[in-house]
Design a protein around this motif. Structure first.
Motif, PDB file in Angstrom:
ATOM      1  N   ALA A 640       1.300  -1.364  -0.043  1.00  0.00           N
ATOM      2  CA  ALA A 640      -0.030  -0.084  -0.170  1.00  0.00           C
ATOM      3  C   ALA A 640       1.381   1.297  -0.056  1.00  0.00           C
ATOM      4  CB  ALA A 640      -0.662  -0.122   1.283  1.00  0.00           C
ATOM      5  N   ALA A 641       2.219   1.392   0.489  1.00  0.00           N
ATOM      6  CA  ALA A 641       2.726   2.000   0.915  1.00  0.00           C
ATOM      7  C   ALA A 641       3.635   2.446  -0.912  1.00  0.00           C
ATOM      8  CB  ALA A 641       3.586   2.386   1.543  1.00  0.00           C
ATOM      9  N   PHE A 642       3.988   1.861  -1.251  1.00  0.00           N
ATOM     10  CA  PHE A 642       4.570   1.976  -2.610  1.00  0.00           C
ATOM     11  C   PHE A 642       3.536   2.008  -3.434  1.00  0.00           C
ATOM     12  CE2 PHE A 642       6.065  -0.680  -6.886  1.00  0.00           C
ATOM     13  CZ  PHE A 642       6.986  -0.014  -6.167  1.00  0.00           C
ATOM     14  N   LEU A 643       2.638   2.296  -3.393  1.00  0.00           N
ATOM     15  CA  LEU A 643       1.374   3.106  -4.494  1.00  0.00           C
ATOM     16  C   LEU A 643       2.204   4.051  -4.796  1.00  0.00           C
ATOM     17  CD1 LEU A 643      -2.251   1.614  -2.876  1.00  0.00           C
ATOM     18  CD2 LEU A 643      -0.988   0.683  -5.135  1.00  0.00           C
ATOM     19  N   HIS A 644       1.963   5.044  -4.502  1.00  0.00           N
ATOM     20  CA  HIS A 644       2.279   6.260  -5.532  1.00  0.00           C
ATOM     21  C   HIS A 644       4.003   6.033  -5.606  1.00  0.00           C
ATOM     22  CE1 HIS A 644       4.750   6.321  -1.090  1.00  0.00           C
ATOM     23  NE2 HIS A 644       5.234   7.371  -1.562  1.00  0.00           N
ATOM     24  N   GLN A 645       5.250   4.863  -5.652  1.00  0.00           N
ATOM     25  CA  GLN A 645       6.170   4.978  -6.620  1.00  0.00           C
ATOM     26  C   GLN A 645       6.138   3.959  -7.287  1.00  0.00           C
ATOM     27  OE1 GLN A 645       9.293   4.019  -3.371  1.00  0.00           O
ATOM     28  NE2 GLN A 645       8.231   4.904  -1.542  1.00  0.00           N
ATOM     29  N   ARG A 704      -2.825  -4.830 -19.089  1.00  0.00           N
ATOM     30  CA  ARG A 704      -1.936  -4.232 -18.099  1.00  0.00           C
ATOM     31  C   ARG A 704      -2.893  -3.803 -16.204  1.00  0.00           C
ATOM     32  NH1 ARG A 704       2.266  -2.947 -21.269  1.00  0.00           N
ATOM     33  NH2 ARG A 704       2.525  -1.106 -19.904  1.00  0.00           N
ATOM     34  N   LEU A 705      -1.578  -3.496 -15.569  1.00  0.00           N
ATOM     35  CA  LEU A 705      -2.115  -3.307 -14.608  1.00  0.00           C
ATOM     36  C   LEU A 705      -2.346  -1.621 -14.137  1.00  0.00           C
ATOM     37  CD1 LEU A 705      -0.466  -6.047 -11.869  1.00  0.00           C
ATOM     38  CD2 LEU A 705      -3.449  -5.639 -12.077  1.00  0.00           C
ATOM     39  N   HIS A 706      -3.543  -1.454 -14.181  1.00  0.00           N
ATOM     40  CA  HIS A 706      -3.171   0.334 -13.470  1.00  0.00           C
ATOM     41  C   HIS A 706      -4.457   1.108 -12.215  1.00  0.00           C
ATOM     42  CE1 HIS A 706      -3.514   2.326 -18.370  1.00  0.00           C
ATOM     43  NE2 HIS A 706      -3.506   0.520 -18.102  1.00  0.00           N
ATOM     44  N   LEU A 707      -3.776   2.157 -12.099  1.00  0.00           N
ATOM     45  CA  LEU A 707      -3.676   2.314 -10.428  1.00  0.00           C
ATOM     46  C   LEU A 707      -5.264   2.801 -10.686  1.00  0.00           C
ATOM     47  CD1 LEU A 707      -3.176   3.133  -7.351  1.00  0.00           C
ATOM     48  CD2 LEU A 707      -2.301   5.097  -8.563  1.00  0.00           C
ATOM     49  N   SER A 708      -6.259   2.769  -9.670  1.00  0.00           N
ATOM     50  CA  SER A 708      -7.543   2.809  -9.635  1.00  0.00           C
ATOM     51  C   SER A 708      -8.085   4.497 -10.024  1.00  0.00           C
ATOM     52  CB  SER A 708      -8.624   2.220  -8.359  1.00  0.00           C
ATOM     53  OG  SER A 708      -9.639   2.310  -8.593  1.00  0.00           O
ATOM     54  N   PRO A 709      -8.947   5.098  -9.895  1.00  0.00           N
ATOM     55  CA  PRO A 709      -9.112   6.332  -9.896  1.00  0.00           C
ATOM     56  C   PRO A 709      -9.428   6.779  -8.348  1.00  0.00           C
ATOM     57  CG  PRO A 709     -10.168   6.259 -12.096  1.00  0.00           C
ATOM     58  CD  PRO A 709      -9.369   4.626 -10.747  1.00  0.00           C
ATOM     59  N   ALA A 712      -6.203   7.001  -6.704  1.00  0.00           N
ATOM     60  CA  ALA A 712      -5.099   7.635  -7.227  1.00  0.00           C
ATOM     61  C   ALA A 712      -4.527   8.935  -6.124  1.00  0.00           C
ATOM     62  CB  ALA A 712      -5.456   7.989  -7.929  1.00  0.00           C
ATOM     63  N   SER A 713      -5.047   8.885  -5.157  1.00  0.00           N
ATOM     64  CA  SER A 713      -5.356  10.787  -4.359  1.00  0.00           C
ATOM     65  C   SER A 713      -4.130   9.587  -3.164  1.00  0.00           C
ATOM     66  CB  SER A 713      -6.539  10.753  -3.548  1.00  0.00           C
ATOM     67  OG  SER A 713      -7.029  10.039  -3.012  1.00  0.00           O
ATOM     68  N   ARG A 714      -3.321  10.513  -2.407  1.00  0.00           N
ATOM     69  CA  ARG A 714      -2.513  10.133  -1.147  1.00  0.00           C
ATOM     70  C   ARG A 714      -3.381   9.668  -0.526  1.00  0.00           C
ATOM     71  NH1 ARG A 714       1.515   6.780   0.392  1.00  0.00           N
ATOM     72  NH2 ARG A 714       2.939   8.048   1.529  1.00  0.00           N
ATOM     73  N   GLU A 715      -4.351  10.063  -0.190  1.00  0.00           N
ATOM     74  CA  GLU A 715      -5.325  10.303   0.954  1.00  0.00           C
ATOM     75  C   GLU A 715      -5.372   9.189   1.242  1.00  0.00           C
ATOM     76  OE1 GLU A 715      -8.804  12.581   3.417  1.00  0.00           O
ATOM     77  OE2 GLU A 715      -8.439  13.179   1.477  1.00  0.00           O
ATOM     78  N   ASN A 716      -5.923   8.343   0.238  1.00  0.00           N
ATOM     79  CA  ASN A 716      -6.868   7.041   0.480  1.00  0.00           C
ATOM     80  C   ASN A 716      -5.710   5.912   0.499  1.00  0.00           C
ATOM     81  OD1 ASN A 716      -9.695   7.795  -0.040  1.00  0.00           O
ATOM     82  ND2 ASN A 716      -9.468   7.573  -2.351  1.00  0.00           N
ATOM     83  N   GLN A 717      -4.614   6.148   0.097  1.00  0.00           N
ATOM     84  CA  GLN A 717      -3.638   5.335  -0.078  1.00  0.00           C
ATOM     85  C   GLN A 717      -3.556   5.242   1.439  1.00  0.00           C
ATOM     86  OE1 GLN A 717      -0.994   6.307  -2.444  1.00  0.00           O
ATOM     87  NE2 GLN A 717      -1.531   6.175  -4.523  1.00  0.00           N
TER      88      GLN A 717
END
Length: 730
Positions: A640-645, A704-709, A712-717
């Motif tokens: 979960a922490a890696f999602l923004h990287q 291909r894998l995409h990040l869900s909208p 996409a926000s850091r708050e929800n991550q």
């Protein structure tokens, strides 16, 4: 199938050590145990029984009543008594004579039966799309059927099978000390084979040795030769010809073509008609090549084959359809709770199917696909439950989750014997016995690449796990012990999540024991963690309700002494079963549907409260249970922490490699090497895909894998990471 290494020399009995008595989990109960046996009193636990809910007749009729009185036998031990002849020459040729006496069932009319099967005849008559009625002559289709059938199988050559059995028997005796098989388990399989129906065996393939041991074991016990589907790309053409003469079965490449192709339809029809015959020594030569390096090794291997109780597939199909109810995806169940949009857990089951999607599976109806997927859950649960726990798994668990900073061997003696007894008490089997001190030294010798041994005192050793990647291997071995304590571990982590917002994480145990925990709150936390955990880890049977599992978890926490009932003023006693009313719905509810009746129990349980026990052994045991799930939960939190990287979009293998490299980098920084496992990375990605965090979309180059909208926000991550970390005990 479990394997372990053993030395050629037998261990000699040792005199009683004069070391100090060690306490078990700081409980003050000390004892000296010099020997360990896999028995509780007089009997050893029986493992691997089939589901009593889905297959009650098989559960009763295919169970051997005297199974606890039967011992083990070595299937590679062939003597003069195993043949019909006697004499000094027979003793020297007993392997060869034994192979000549093995029964090889003929299957000469198999091609004709396959051509006359219903599926192939429908194609020949043009009654299905893509058959002969759509422009293809019946003679051409019949020739194509013969070609596909020739690719799949050939008539086994009895002489080659017997010759190969003789050579394999000699090789196995050079490689193994013994191959243990429980006589009672084999009696049940033989009883099922005598019913006359085709016998299908599914293997978990724990080691490469399965490819040669399982067919040999079945042949030696009079069950014929095992036939297994094999990928033709894994063998050379010459090897395929040889294996087909030994009874090999190779799937044609057309079987995985698209559903609308005529070649795929014809190949799948032939494969379905060819799936009952006998005979395969699949992959044996490839396994022999991989084991050739062990030929000159001074240490031989002991192996043990586990067989679960057989059951009737016809009985399962009839009863399993009556247990189906409404289910929701993980995204529908958990995503609103993770994002804080609601607090109530939906009153429905989780639908999470990770079964590989292949051409033959897609050719089935949607109802049949669901039946196959849920059958796989039953089989996986039975296979895991029937596997014995090895001594290396117990040693790795103690070193990783309790003594990462080191422990004396004298202290390990008591804890090893205690943990072995707890495994037997929970109905699981162990694959070892003997002198306790010798068992520990043998286990440490197998783990010598991952532990350091320091001689501190006279007659005592300090055992220290090596920091670094060796902890990853210890975590893989300790995962073998997780199914034994899974219910208690889920309950302990759920209690940890319930206390996370009330007391400091490092607060004293006495402070945590003051708080009252309502039964409804415990149910909710257990349900949340159950939905988060992968289905192949939880091993929840499809016929078992989540709410029944919640009650089972709560009962386990009470039985092991971690939770005690707290009676509040005006509430009914938790043990007062005399005044419990039986719901009218419960009296007339089908056996597989417990949703409504469990909801009634939830309403009655509003006044029930529990608190953590204040016994001296509880803090250590609670921490031990929480740490059993910590590698998986920490890997999920780091994912979960890696999602923004992460670099998205990407293919699933590509993103898996990205996440694995991140887990390795985090392990170097924080020392969490038990999380740096590619299997945990794959599990995290699949769970996030079901949760709606990642979305798989088609592209010209493939999915291909995409990040869900939504994430996409850091708050929800951060909300996702915080939701996972509440169950982790530091």
């Amino acid at each position: 199938m479990a394997t372990m290494l053993e030395g050629r020399r037998q261990t000699q009995p040792r005199s009683s050590p004069s070391g100090r008595e060690t306490s078990l989990w700081s409980s003050g109960f000390g004892m000296k145990l010099e020997a360990i046996t896999p028995f509780l009193g007089k009997y050893r636990p029986f493992v691997g029984r089939c589901c009593q809910t889905c297959t009650p007749k098989s559960w009763e009729s295919l169970f051997h009543r005297s199974i606890t009185d039967l011992g083990f036998c070595s299937v590679i031990l062939v003597k003069e008594e195993n043949t019909r002849f006697r004499g000094w020459l027979v003793r020297r040729l007993c392997y060869f004579l034994w192979s000549l006496e093995q029964h090889i069932p003929p299957c000469q009319d198999a091609p004709q039966k396959i051509v006359e099967s219903t599926g192939v005849q429908n194609l020949l008559s043009g009654r299905v799309p893509g058959g002969a009625g759509e422009g293809q002559a019946p003679d051409l289709v019949k020739k194509e059927v013969q070609r596909i059938l020739g690719h799949i199988q050939a008539s086994p050559r009895p002489f080659l099978v017997r010759l190969f059995s003789w050579a394999l028997l000699r090789f196995l005796n050079c490689l193994f000390l013994n191959v243990q098989l429980h006589k009672g388990q084999m009696k049940m399989v033989q009883k099922a084979a005598q019913a006359g129906s085709p016998l299908v065996l599914l293997s978990t393939h724990k080691t490469l040795l399965d490819g040669i041991l399982l067919p040999f074991m079945l042949l030696s016990q009079g069950l014929g030769v095992l036939r297994v589907a094999w990928d033709s790309r894994a063998c050379s053409p010459a090897l395929r010809v040889l294996l087909r003469k030994l009874g090999g079965l190779f799937l044609p490449p057309e079987a995985n073509l698209s559903l609308d192709s005529s070649e795929g339809l014809l190949a799948r029809a032939v494969v379905q008609a060819a799936s009952a015959p006998l005979g395969l020594w699949t992959g044996a030569l490839a396994v022999l090549r991989s084991l050739w390096s062990h030929w000159g090794c001074s240490r031989r291997i002991c192996s043990r084959v586990h067989l679960a109780q057989p059951f009737s597939l016809q009985e399962y199909i009839v009863s399993a359809r009556s247990c189906w109810g409404g289910r929701q995806t993980l995204e529908q169940l958990l995503q609103p709770i993770v994002l804080g949009q609601c607090t109530a857990v939906p009153d429905t089951e989780k639908e999470q199917e990770w079964t590989p999607v292949t051409g033959p599976l897609l050719a089935l109806k949607e109802e049949d696909q669901l039946l196959v997927r849920r059958l796989s859950c039953h089989v996986l649960s039975a296979s895991v439950g029937s596997a014995a726990v090895m001594s290396t798994a117990i040693m790795a668990t103690l070193l990783l989750f309790k003594h990462q900073k080191g422990v004396f061997l004298s202290q390990l003696l008591g804890e090893f014997s205690w943990l072995t007894e707890e495994i037997l008490l929970r109905g699981f089997d162990v694959g070892f016995s003997g002198q306790l001190r010798s068992l520990l030294k043998h286990s440490l010798s197998l783990l010598r690449a991952h532990v350091a041994l320091l001689r501190i005192r006279q007659g005592d050793l300090l055992v220290v796990p090596r920091p670094g990647p060796g902890l990853t291997q210890l975590a893989r071995l300790s995962a073998e012990l997780l199914p034994v304590f899974l219910s208690e571990a889920v309950g302990a982590c759920a209690v940890r999540g319930l206390l996370a917002g009330r007391v400091p994480p490092q607060g004293p145990w006495e402070l945590q024991g003051i708080l009252l925990l309502s039964q409804n709150e415990l149910y909710r936390q257990i349900l949340l963690l159950m939905h988060l955990l992968p289905q192949d880890l939880l091993l929840l049977k499809p016929c078992q309700s989540s709410y029944c599992y919640c009650q089972e978890v709560l009962d386990r926490l009470i039985q092991c002494g971690l939770l005690v009932a707290e009676e509040t003023p005006g509430s009914r006693s938790a043990c007062d079963t005399g005044r419990q009313r039986l719901s009218r719905k419960l009296l007339w509810k089908p056996s597989g549907d417990f949703t409504d009746s469990d909801s009634d129990d939830f309403e009655e349980a509003e006044g029930r409260y529990f608190r953590l026990s204040q016994q001296s052994h509880c803090p250590d045991f609670f921490l031990f249970l929480c740490r059993l799930l910590s590698p998986l939960l920490k890997a999920f939190a780091q994912a979960a922490a890696f999602l923004h990287q992460g670099q998205l979009p990407d293919t699933e293998p590509g993103y898996t490699e990205q996440l694995f490299q991140f887990l390795q980098a985090t392990a170097q920084e924080e020392g969490t090497f038990e999380c740096a496992d590619p299997k945990l990375a794959i599990s995290a990605i699949w769970t996030f895909r079901d949760l709606g965090v990642l979305q798989q979309m088609p592209s010209p180059a493939g999915p291909r894998l995409h990040l869900s909208p939504t994430f996409a926000s850091r708050e929800n991550q951060q909300k996702l990471e915080q939701f996972i970390r509440q169950f982790i005990c530091s």
